[in-house]
Scaffold this motif. Structure first.
Motif, short mmCIF file in Angstrom:
data_model
loop_
_atom_site.label_atom_id
_atom_site.label_comp_id
_atom_site.label_asym_id
_atom_site.label_seq_id
_atom_site.Cartn_x
_atom_site.Cartn_y
_atom_site.Cartn_z
N UNK A 137 -9.32 -32.96 11.97
CA UNK A 137 -10.20 -32.55 13.01
C UNK A 137 -11.55 -32.20 12.19
N UNK A 138 -11.10 -31.17 11.32
CA UNK A 138 -12.29 -30.30 10.48
C UNK A 138 -12.85 -31.41 9.68
N UNK A 139 -12.24 -32.42 8.87
CA UNK A 139 -12.99 -33.43 8.41
C UNK A 139 -14.05 -34.26 9.31
N UNK A 140 -13.69 -34.59 10.31
CA UNK A 140 -14.56 -35.46 11.23
C UNK A 140 -15.83 -34.56 11.53
N UNK A 141 -15.39 -33.09 12.41
CA UNK A 141 -16.18 -32.27 12.81
C UNK A 141 -17.49 -32.00 11.49
N UNK A 142 -16.74 -31.71 10.25
CA UNK A 142 -17.61 -31.34 9.06
C UNK A 142 -18.48 -32.74 8.66
N UNK A 143 -18.19 -33.89 9.18
CA UNK A 143 -18.99 -34.92 8.58
C UNK A 143 -20.32 -34.89 8.98
N UNK A 144 -20.64 -34.36 10.14
CA UNK A 144 -21.80 -34.28 10.66
C UNK A 144 -22.27 -35.55 11.61
N UNK A 145 -21.22 -36.29 11.77
CA UNK A 145 -21.76 -37.60 12.17
C UNK A 145 -21.81 -37.45 13.72
N UNK A 146 -20.88 -36.68 14.44
CA UNK A 146 -20.70 -36.69 15.61
C UNK A 146 -22.08 -35.89 16.23
N UNK A 147 -22.69 -36.03 17.31
CA UNK A 147 -23.63 -35.51 18.02
C UNK A 147 -23.20 -33.89 18.45
N UNK A 148 -24.04 -33.02 18.29
CA UNK A 148 -23.60 -31.58 18.69
C UNK A 148 -23.38 -31.50 20.35
N UNK A 149 -24.02 -32.29 21.07
CA UNK A 149 -23.71 -32.11 22.38
C UNK A 149 -23.34 -33.37 22.75
N UNK A 150 -22.37 -33.30 23.92
CA UNK A 150 -21.98 -34.77 24.37
C UNK A 150 -21.77 -34.69 25.80
N UNK A 151 -21.55 -35.81 26.43
CA UNK A 151 -21.35 -35.94 27.67
C UNK A 151 -19.89 -35.68 28.31
N UNK A 152 -19.08 -35.43 27.38
CA UNK A 152 -17.69 -35.23 27.63
C UNK A 152 -17.34 -33.50 27.91
#
Length: 309
Positions: free
Chosen positions: A289-304
């Motif tokens: 989870x940290x690796x994915x979040x730390x990549x910066x690829x996911x948007x900071x806000x989301x519709x979920x």
């Protein structure tokens, strides 16, 4: 390792002590597992490796054409009407715009094969040699057990992904399990919205009203200003939203009920896995989870609403 106690806060935190039907898994824990697994699934929609695979297929550039390609492919050769139904909160006009172009770019087998390659390349880029770690294989096996315990009746996206053959590599197993489980939860969420009497655009307006994300984030799903305003007016008439777009107490209560029903409908796979193995999976997932979040690829806000509900 991320502190797992910090995951799944928000409304889920207030559900500690509320347990699923079999009395095994707290509903707050069910939501925590979603918070941990969702980024592992969603990264494929933003990774440059996935974009490269889409380029090779000739899929139109841009976030949404590729999103519809990767997510809808397991449904088979369906039209925009079926995709609109399964995805629910997207404007039918938006789906109609993208689904035909996806279908014309490549056959479904090619899209599914490219999706798996995209996941493989993305996870290898993010995790490096850790894709071969014993801990990842253990997490994949536990997540697969939960995914295989998920019922598919009334859950078209979960069923479609569960029908795909399981890969051999543990990191691909982990992604497929995460995908089945998030679609299982998502399909249940749509049932909860229907019970609450929230149509597709109302579901977004009401979620924006409680501050789950800014309105512009939700409007990325293709609804026009007129459609958005009409939905808000309907919710004002029901006493759920104020004229300025913020939720009333009744509106907040209804959204809390929707999330609680969603957790209840998502609980069965985790009940089948059992509390001890749920705890172990939560522990194992933290580094990934940290690796994915730390990549910066996911948007900071989301519709979920991850991070806010």
């Amino acid at each position: 390792m991320v502190d797992q106690k910090d995951q799944g806060k928000g409304q889920g935190e207030g559900q500690k002590g509320q347990k699923g039907e079999k009395g095994q898994i707290e509903l707050g824990r069910v939501r925590q597992l979603w918070h941990l697994l969702e980024p592992l699934h969603a990264v494929v929609y933003f990774a440059p490796e996935a974009s490269a695979e889409a380029d090779a297929l000739g899929i139109e550039p841009g976030r949404w054409p590729r999103y519809f390609a990767w997510r809808a492919a397991p449904l088979g050769a369906v039209g925009h009407e079926q995709v609109t139904s399964a995805f629910y909160s997207f404007s039918p006009d938006m789906v109609r715009e993208h689904v035909p172009s996806v279908r014309g770019a490549a056959d479904l087998a090619a899209v599914l094969a490219a999706r798996r390659r995209a996941v493989d390349r993305t996870y290898r880029a993010l995790l490096g040699g850790r894709v071969d770690d014993r801990e990842l294989a253990e997490a994949a096996a536990l997540a697969r057990r939960a995914a295989e315990a998920a019922e598919h009746a009334g859950r078209p996206l979960a069923a479609a992904n569960a029908a795909q053959p399981w890969p051999e590599a543990p990191h691909l197993v982990l992604w497929q399990a995460a995908t089945i489980l998030r679609e299982h939860r998502g399909d249940g969420h749509l049932a909860a919205l229907l019970i609450a009497g929230l149509d597709p655009v109302e579901s977004l307006v009401s979620f924006a009203a409680i501050g789950a994300a800014p309105e512009e984030t939700f409007r990325s799903r293709g609804w026009s200003e007129k459609e958005w305003a009409a939905a808000r007016e309907r919710l004002v008439g029901r006493g759920l939203v104020e004229p300025d777009g913020t939720a009333t107490a009744a509106g907040r209560a209804l959204r809390a009920q929707v999330e609680r029903h969603t957790d209840e409908l998502a609980a069965a796979p985790w009940q089948a896995l059992g509390a001890a193995d749920v705890d172990r999976l939560s522990e194992l997932l933290g580094d990934y989870w940290v690796a994915v979040i730390g990549s910066g690829m996911l948007p900071g806000t989301n519709t979920l609403g991850i991070g806010t509900v």
